[in-house]
Motif scaffolding. Structure first.
Motif, PDB file in Angstrom:
ATOM      1  N   GLN A  82    -100.119  30.593   9.274  1.00  0.00           N
ATOM      2  CA  GLN A  82    -101.406  30.361   9.952  1.00  0.00           C
ATOM      3  C   GLN A  82    -102.164  29.182   9.336  1.00  0.00           C
ATOM      4  N   GLY A  83    -101.706  28.730   8.174  1.00  0.00           N
ATOM      5  CA  GLY A  83    -102.366  27.586   7.526  1.00  0.00           C
ATOM      6  C   GLY A  83    -103.610  27.963   6.745  1.00  0.00           C
ATOM      7  N   ARG A  84    -103.936  29.247   6.686  1.00  0.00           N
ATOM      8  CA  ARG A  84    -105.121  29.685   5.940  1.00  0.00           C
ATOM      9  C   ARG A  84    -105.149  31.203   5.838  1.00  0.00           C
ATOM     10  N   LEU A  85    -105.923  31.700   4.890  1.00  0.00           N
ATOM     11  CA  LEU A  85    -106.208  33.147   4.823  1.00  0.00           C
ATOM     12  C   LEU A  85    -107.677  33.293   4.434  1.00  0.00           C
ATOM     13  N   ASP A  86    -108.465  33.864   5.334  1.00  0.00           N
ATOM     14  CA  ASP A  86    -109.907  33.944   5.093  1.00  0.00           C
ATOM     15  C   ASP A  86    -110.361  35.295   4.567  1.00  0.00           C
ATOM     16  N   VAL A  87    -109.717  36.363   5.042  1.00  0.00           N
ATOM     17  CA  VAL A  87    -110.179  37.716   4.683  1.00  0.00           C
ATOM     18  C   VAL A  87    -108.981  38.624   4.448  1.00  0.00           C
ATOM     19  N   LEU A  88    -109.054  39.414   3.379  1.00  0.00           N
ATOM     20  CA  LEU A  88    -108.099  40.523   3.184  1.00  0.00           C
ATOM     21  C   LEU A  88    -108.913  41.805   3.033  1.00  0.00           C
ATOM     22  N   VAL A  89    -108.555  42.813   3.823  1.00  0.00           N
ATOM     23  CA  VAL A  89    -109.171  44.137   3.668  1.00  0.00           C
ATOM     24  C   VAL A  89    -108.101  45.089   3.148  1.00  0.00           C
ATOM     25  N   ASN A  90    -108.256  45.538   1.910  1.00  0.00           N
ATOM     26  CA  ASN A  90    -107.336  46.522   1.314  1.00  0.00           C
ATOM     27  C   ASN A  90    -107.852  47.910   1.682  1.00  0.00           C
ATOM     28  N   ASN A  91    -107.337  48.425   2.810  1.00  0.00           N
ATOM     29  CA  ASN A  91    -107.865  49.677   3.380  1.00  0.00           C
ATOM     30  C   ASN A  91    -106.940  50.874   3.191  1.00  0.00           C
TER      31      ASN A  91
END
Ligand SMILES: NC(=O)c1ccc[n+]([C@@H]2O[C@H](COP(=O)([O-])OP(=O)(O)OC[C@H]3O[C@@H](n4cnc5c(N)ncnc54)[C@H](OP(=O)(O)O)[C@@H]3O)[C@@H](O)[C@H]2O)c1
Length: 261
Positions: A82-91
């Protein structure tokens, strides 16, 4: 409707059901490309279909988060493609309800493998990617009121959630000068499949639990998702290292018998 995640890339773990799914829906509704993951392929496909039918951008990967190498690979591949990672939610979390005298060391450790270990590996992997991006990034870890308050039969789960709280505060300190915010959402009782299973579908137990909550009800997955998306968004750009209870007042409560008030 707000559009806080336009063109952003978001990974939510444990996102075929419950809080994870409600969060993924909210991120996608606001413009994100959202990556879902869980173990059951059918449920995951159904969740992804619902999001794409509503016009959302979504992909998914079947994964057991107990395999933390696979999880690391998923995060790295997502950022690469995707060329980027803005948010990770460890749920996602693993819960084993047992009293201490009935719990083996192996069962104790089971509580930590996803709840704490995958949260550590996910945060570490995402932080290293986000720190190199101009726009930084945001990580939201999901804890529980069990992480700071005690009850019977959940010592392993509670200890693992306490680890999530403490780890997240430390990660926030390490990410603060690198453009990476790390926050924790602390749900109380929420109406999901997991909470129904915990009370064996017994409405009397559910009613008794509700009686102990100041707002006299469970929260909805959407109410927890609203807190998650807020903390993940630029609206929370100066917020890091917080534990936000979303629990109808439960953690703030000083118990006083009603006969006294
Ligand atoms: N519900 C509550 O009352 C409550 C209260 C406090 C905190 N929380 C926390 O909120 C979070 C979500 O809870 P929830 O009630 O929404 O749970 P849920 O409805 O049971 O959903 C759990 C999700 O995680 C996935 N999952 C479970 N184990 C996994 C694994 N090993 N690898 C990959 N995915 C896995 C499940 O899919 P598969 O089974 O297909 O893998 C599902 O998508 C958890 O961290 C929980 O501790 C919930």
């Amino acid at each position: 409707m707000k559009n806080r995640f336009s063109d952003k890339v978001v990974i939510v773990t444990g996102s075929s059901l419950g809080i994870g799914f409600a969060s993924a829906q909210q991120f996608a509704n606001e413009g994100a490309h959202v990556v879902l993951c869980a173990r059951n392929a059918e449920k995951l496909k159904y969740a992804a279909q619902q999001i794409s039918d509503a016009g959302g951008k979504v992909s998914f990967e079947v994964i057991d988060l107990e395999d933390t190498d696979l999880f690391k690979g998923l995060i790295e591949r997502t950022a690469e493609s995707q060329g980027r990672l803005d948010v990770l939610v460890n749920n996602a979390a693993v819960t084993r309800h047992r009293t201490i005298d009935n719990m083996s060391l192996e069962q104790w450790r089971k509580n930590f493998c996803v709840t704490a270990d995958a949260t550590f590996v996910g945060t570490k992997t995402a932080m290293s990617i986000m720190a190199k991006q101009e726009q930084g990034g945001s990580i939201v870890n999901i804890s529980s009121s069990c992480g700071s308050k005690a009850t019977i039969g959940v010592s392993g789960y509670s200890a693992a959630k306490a680890a999530v709280n403490s780890f997240s505060s430390c990660a926030a300190m390490e990410g603060a000068t690198q453009g990476v915010r790390v926050n924790t959402v602390v749900p109380g009782s929420v109406a999901t499949a997991a909470s129904q299973a915990a009370v064996g579908g017994n409405q009397k137990i559910q009613d008794a639990i509700h009686e102990t909550i100041p707002m006299k009800r469970s929260g909805t997955p959407e109410e927890i998702a609203a807190a998650i998306t807020f903390l993940a968004s630029d609206e929370a750009s100066f917020i890091t290292g917080v534990e936000l209870p979303v629990d109808g007042g439960k953690l703030a409560q000083l118990y006083v018998p009603t006969t006294l008030v």
